[in-house]
Design a protein around this motif. Structure first.
Motif, PDB file in Angstrom:
ATOM      1  N   PHE A 142       9.857  88.510 -51.981  1.00 33.88           N
ATOM      2  CA  PHE A 142      10.128  87.556 -53.057  1.00 33.88           C
ATOM      3  C   PHE A 142       9.080  86.442 -53.086  1.00 33.88           C
ATOM      4  O   PHE A 142       8.611  86.037 -54.155  1.00 33.88           O
ATOM      5  CB  PHE A 142      11.529  86.962 -52.896  1.00 33.88           C
ATOM      6  CG  PHE A 142      12.608  87.754 -53.574  1.00 33.88           C
ATOM      7  CD1 PHE A 142      13.371  87.206 -54.593  1.00 33.88           C
ATOM      8  CD2 PHE A 142      12.861  89.072 -53.205  1.00 33.88           C
ATOM      9  CE1 PHE A 142      14.359  87.938 -55.235  1.00 33.88           C
ATOM     10  CE2 PHE A 142      13.844  89.813 -53.828  1.00 33.88           C
ATOM     11  CZ  PHE A 142      14.602  89.249 -54.848  1.00 33.88           C
ATOM     12  N   ILE A 143       8.724  85.935 -51.911  1.00 34.51           N
ATOM     13  CA  ILE A 143       7.709  84.886 -51.840  1.00 34.51           C
ATOM     14  C   ILE A 143       6.376  85.407 -52.364  1.00 34.51           C
ATOM     15  O   ILE A 143       5.663  84.720 -53.106  1.00 34.51           O
ATOM     16  CB  ILE A 143       7.563  84.366 -50.405  1.00 34.51           C
ATOM     17  CG1 ILE A 143       8.846  83.637 -49.975  1.00 34.51           C
ATOM     18  CG2 ILE A 143       6.366  83.423 -50.281  1.00 34.51           C
ATOM     19  CD1 ILE A 143       8.872  83.253 -48.509  1.00 34.51           C
ATOM     20  N   PHE A 144       6.033  86.638 -51.970  1.00 35.37           N
ATOM     21  CA  PHE A 144       4.783  87.251 -52.431  1.00 35.37           C
ATOM     22  C   PHE A 144       4.771  87.408 -53.946  1.00 35.37           C
ATOM     23  O   PHE A 144       3.769  87.091 -54.612  1.00 35.37           O
ATOM     24  CB  PHE A 144       4.593  88.613 -51.761  1.00 35.37           C
ATOM     25  CG  PHE A 144       3.461  89.418 -52.337  1.00 35.37           C
ATOM     26  CD1 PHE A 144       2.142  89.080 -52.064  1.00 35.37           C
ATOM     27  CD2 PHE A 144       3.710  90.510 -53.147  1.00 35.37           C
ATOM     28  CE1 PHE A 144       1.082  89.814 -52.598  1.00 35.37           C
ATOM     29  CE2 PHE A 144       2.673  91.254 -53.692  1.00 35.37           C
ATOM     30  CZ  PHE A 144       1.357  90.903 -53.413  1.00 35.37           C
ATOM     31  N   LEU A 145       5.872  87.889 -54.521  1.00 34.85           N
ATOM     32  CA  LEU A 145       5.937  88.097 -55.967  1.00 34.85           C
ATOM     33  C   LEU A 145       5.844  86.770 -56.718  1.00 34.85           C
ATOM     34  O   LEU A 145       5.191  86.683 -57.759  1.00 34.85           O
ATOM     35  CB  LEU A 145       7.231  88.827 -56.341  1.00 34.85           C
ATOM     36  CG  LEU A 145       7.330  90.280 -55.845  1.00 34.85           C
ATOM     37  CD1 LEU A 145       8.693  90.871 -56.199  1.00 34.85           C
ATOM     38  CD2 LEU A 145       6.205  91.132 -56.444  1.00 34.85           C
ATOM     39  N   TRP A 146       6.481  85.736 -56.198  1.00 36.20           N
ATOM     40  CA  TRP A 146       6.367  84.420 -56.820  1.00 36.20           C
ATOM     41  C   TRP A 146       4.950  83.881 -56.701  1.00 36.20           C
ATOM     42  O   TRP A 146       4.463  83.188 -57.600  1.00 36.20           O
ATOM     43  CB  TRP A 146       7.356  83.435 -56.184  1.00 36.20           C
ATOM     44  CG  TRP A 146       8.738  83.526 -56.753  1.00 36.20           C
ATOM     45  CD1 TRP A 146       9.818  84.170 -56.221  1.00 36.20           C
ATOM     46  CD2 TRP A 146       9.199  82.956 -57.984  1.00 36.20           C
ATOM     47  NE1 TRP A 146      10.910  84.052 -57.034  1.00 36.20           N
ATOM     48  CE2 TRP A 146      10.564  83.303 -58.130  1.00 36.20           C
ATOM     49  CE3 TRP A 146       8.589  82.199 -58.975  1.00 36.20           C
ATOM     50  CZ2 TRP A 146      11.328  82.910 -59.221  1.00 36.20           C
ATOM     51  CZ3 TRP A 146       9.349  81.794 -60.067  1.00 36.20           C
ATOM     52  CH2 TRP A 146      10.690  82.144 -60.187  1.00 36.20           C
ATOM     53  N   VAL A 152       1.524  77.524 -56.525  1.00 34.43           N
ATOM     54  CA  VAL A 152       2.592  76.528 -56.375  1.00 34.43           C
ATOM     55  C   VAL A 152       3.986  77.158 -56.362  1.00 34.43           C
ATOM     56  O   VAL A 152       4.799  76.842 -55.478  1.00 34.43           O
ATOM     57  CB  VAL A 152       2.490  75.439 -57.467  1.00 34.43           C
ATOM     58  CG1 VAL A 152       3.702  74.512 -57.409  1.00 34.43           C
ATOM     59  CG2 VAL A 152       1.205  74.646 -57.294  1.00 34.43           C
ATOM     60  N   PRO A 153       4.325  78.070 -57.304  1.00 31.09           N
ATOM     61  CA  PRO A 153       5.654  78.694 -57.226  1.00 31.09           C
ATOM     62  C   PRO A 153       5.890  79.427 -55.910  1.00 31.09           C
ATOM     63  O   PRO A 153       7.005  79.425 -55.377  1.00 31.09           O
ATOM     64  CB  PRO A 153       5.650  79.674 -58.405  1.00 31.09           C
ATOM     65  CG  PRO A 153       4.684  79.093 -59.371  1.00 31.09           C
ATOM     66  CD  PRO A 153       3.607  78.492 -58.516  1.00 31.09           C
ATOM     67  N   GLY A 154       4.850  80.054 -55.386  1.00 29.84           N
ATOM     68  CA  GLY A 154       4.984  80.731 -54.102  1.00 29.84           C
ATOM     69  C   GLY A 154       5.292  79.768 -52.974  1.00 29.84           C
ATOM     70  O   GLY A 154       6.124  80.051 -52.104  1.00 29.84           O
ATOM     71  N   ILE A 155       4.631  78.612 -52.986  1.00 29.14           N
ATOM     72  CA  ILE A 155       4.878  77.595 -51.957  1.00 29.14           C
ATOM     73  C   ILE A 155       6.302  77.060 -52.066  1.00 29.14           C
ATOM     74  O   ILE A 155       7.001  76.886 -51.065  1.00 29.14           O
ATOM     75  CB  ILE A 155       3.856  76.452 -52.076  1.00 29.14           C
ATOM     76  CG1 ILE A 155       2.443  76.961 -51.766  1.00 29.14           C
ATOM     77  CG2 ILE A 155       4.223  75.294 -51.144  1.00 29.14           C
ATOM     78  CD1 ILE A 155       1.353  75.942 -51.973  1.00 29.14           C
ATOM     79  N   VAL A 156       6.731  76.811 -53.305  1.00 29.57           N
ATOM     80  CA  VAL A 156       8.091  76.303 -53.532  1.00 29.57           C
ATOM     81  C   VAL A 156       9.123  77.290 -52.999  1.00 29.57           C
ATOM     82  O   VAL A 156      10.082  76.910 -52.313  1.00 29.57           O
ATOM     83  CB  VAL A 156       8.331  76.032 -55.023  1.00 29.57           C
ATOM     84  CG1 VAL A 156       9.805  75.715 -55.278  1.00 29.57           C
ATOM     85  CG2 VAL A 156       7.450  74.882 -55.506  1.00 29.57           C
ATOM     86  N   LYS A 157       8.939  78.573 -53.293  1.00 26.87           N
ATOM     87  CA  LYS A 157       9.882  79.582 -52.823  1.00 26.87           C
ATOM     88  C   LYS A 157       9.837  79.723 -51.301  1.00 26.87           C
ATOM     89  O   LYS A 157      10.867  79.984 -50.674  1.00 26.87           O
ATOM     90  CB  LYS A 157       9.583  80.925 -53.489  1.00 26.87           C
ATOM     91  CG  LYS A 157       9.972  80.974 -54.958  1.00 26.87           C
ATOM     92  CD  LYS A 157      11.462  80.758 -55.133  1.00 26.87           C
ATOM     93  CE  LYS A 157      11.859  80.725 -56.597  1.00 26.87           C
ATOM     94  NZ  LYS A 157      13.324  80.483 -56.778  1.00 26.87           N
ATOM     95  N   ALA A 158       8.653  79.571 -50.720  1.00 24.50           N
ATOM     96  CA  ALA A 158       8.541  79.636 -49.263  1.00 24.50           C
ATOM     97  C   ALA A 158       9.394  78.551 -48.615  1.00 24.50           C
ATOM     98  O   ALA A 158      10.067  78.795 -47.598  1.00 24.50           O
ATOM     99  CB  ALA A 158       7.083  79.504 -48.844  1.00 24.50           C
ATOM    100  N   TYR A 159       9.393  77.354 -49.201  1.00 21.91           N
ATOM    101  CA  TYR A 159      10.222  76.274 -48.665  1.00 21.91           C
ATOM    102  C   TYR A 159      11.699  76.507 -48.991  1.00 21.91           C
ATOM    103  O   TYR A 159      12.576  76.180 -48.187  1.00 21.91           O
ATOM    104  CB  TYR A 159       9.757  74.927 -49.203  1.00 21.91           C
ATOM    105  CG  TYR A 159       8.605  74.359 -48.413  1.00 21.91           C
ATOM    106  CD1 TYR A 159       8.826  73.600 -47.274  1.00 21.91           C
ATOM    107  CD2 TYR A 159       7.285  74.598 -48.792  1.00 21.91           C
ATOM    108  CE1 TYR A 159       7.783  73.089 -46.528  1.00 21.91           C
ATOM    109  CE2 TYR A 159       6.226  74.102 -48.055  1.00 21.91           C
ATOM    110  CZ  TYR A 159       6.477  73.349 -46.930  1.00 21.91           C
ATOM    111  OH  TYR A 159       5.433  72.861 -46.180  1.00 21.91           O
TER     112      TYR A 159
END
Length: 250
Positions: A142-146, A152-159
């Motif tokens: 999910f983090i990769f897809l974001w 930025v969306p990937g970083i947000v999802k990682a957190y």
């Protein structure tokens, strides 16, 4: 629950000093298995491609095409070897490294409560292993897809999903949807502060870099891991459930 960076770090320092060598070892293992596969690529203009093709033809013509078949075989074999290595690396990451990360989180959780048992590193391999594997895989996916949308969306999802490994370390039976929901609730309104907390280690990271990571291995890594655990414990009270840090039955 209100928390401050100073409070979390003071607790983390105490835990590092209490179980120093064990913590250094587990943090070192965690740093090793947390690395990802790198990939690179190149692109060129159409005329560059033509130049490469002509050069290749000239080379083949120059040797009379005598070794063209051997060259094609070697290149094909190399491609197969690279593919096998990539697949094996991904499998190792998914089925070994990811559950080992959860086990390392389990160690730091319990050590922060005064019980530093190295056997906790293998926790995920003995407790609903395939569920842990699938949940962490989906988290990373999910983090990769974001991240494909923008950084930025990937970083947000990682957190947003940051607490999933800790939740699994307490309850390996959690489904991905439930772990994601709990982590999302815990990180609601906390992502920026967590980012600043991570950023506060930048000088330590620079010091680690200029000491060939010696400072990282023997101080920064365990210090950071305990700080992350203290953040988890501070935020865990935001969500209901039978998941309590230090529960020996977990």
């Amino acid at each position: 629950m209100e928390w401050t960076r100073k409070e979390l770090k003071e607790k983390a320092k105490f835990s590092v000093k209490a179980f120093y060598w064990k913590s250094v070892l587990v943090a070192f293992v965690l740093a090793l298995v947390s690395g990802g596969l790198g990939s690179g690529g190149s692109s060129g203009r159409g005329d560059s491609g033509n130049t490469t093709e002509i050069t290749g033809n000239q080379f083949i013509d120059g040797i009379g095409g005598k070794y063209a078949g051997i060259l094609a075989f070697v290149l094909g074999l190399a491609a197969i070897v690279i593919l096998v290595v990539v697949i094996a690396s991904l499998a190792l990451s998914i089925f070994v490294f990811n559950p080992l990360q959860v086990g390392c989180k389990k160690y730091f959780l319990h050590a922060s409560d005064g019980s530093a048992d190295l056997n906790n590193m293998g926790y995920a391999f003995k407790n609903n292993y395939m569920n842990v594997v699938s949940v962490i895989f989906l988290q990373n996916l999910f983090i990769f897809l974001w991240s494909l949308l923008l950084i930025v969306p990937g970083i947000v999802k990682a957190y947003q999903y940051r607490m999933i490994p800790y939740l699994l370390a307490e309850d390996p039976n959690l489904s991905f949807s439930e772990a994601k929901r709990l982590s999302t609730e815990m990180m609601d309104g906390e992502k920026w502060d967590a980012f600043v907390l991570d950023l506060s280690f930048i000088l330590w990271e620079i010091l680690a870099a200029i000491t060939f990571n010696l400072v990282g291995i023997f101080w920064v890594n365990p210090y950071y891991q305990y700080t992350c655990v203290e953040l988890y414990k501070a935020l865990r009270v935001k969500v209901p459930g039978p998941y309590y840090v230090g529960n020996s039955e977990m």
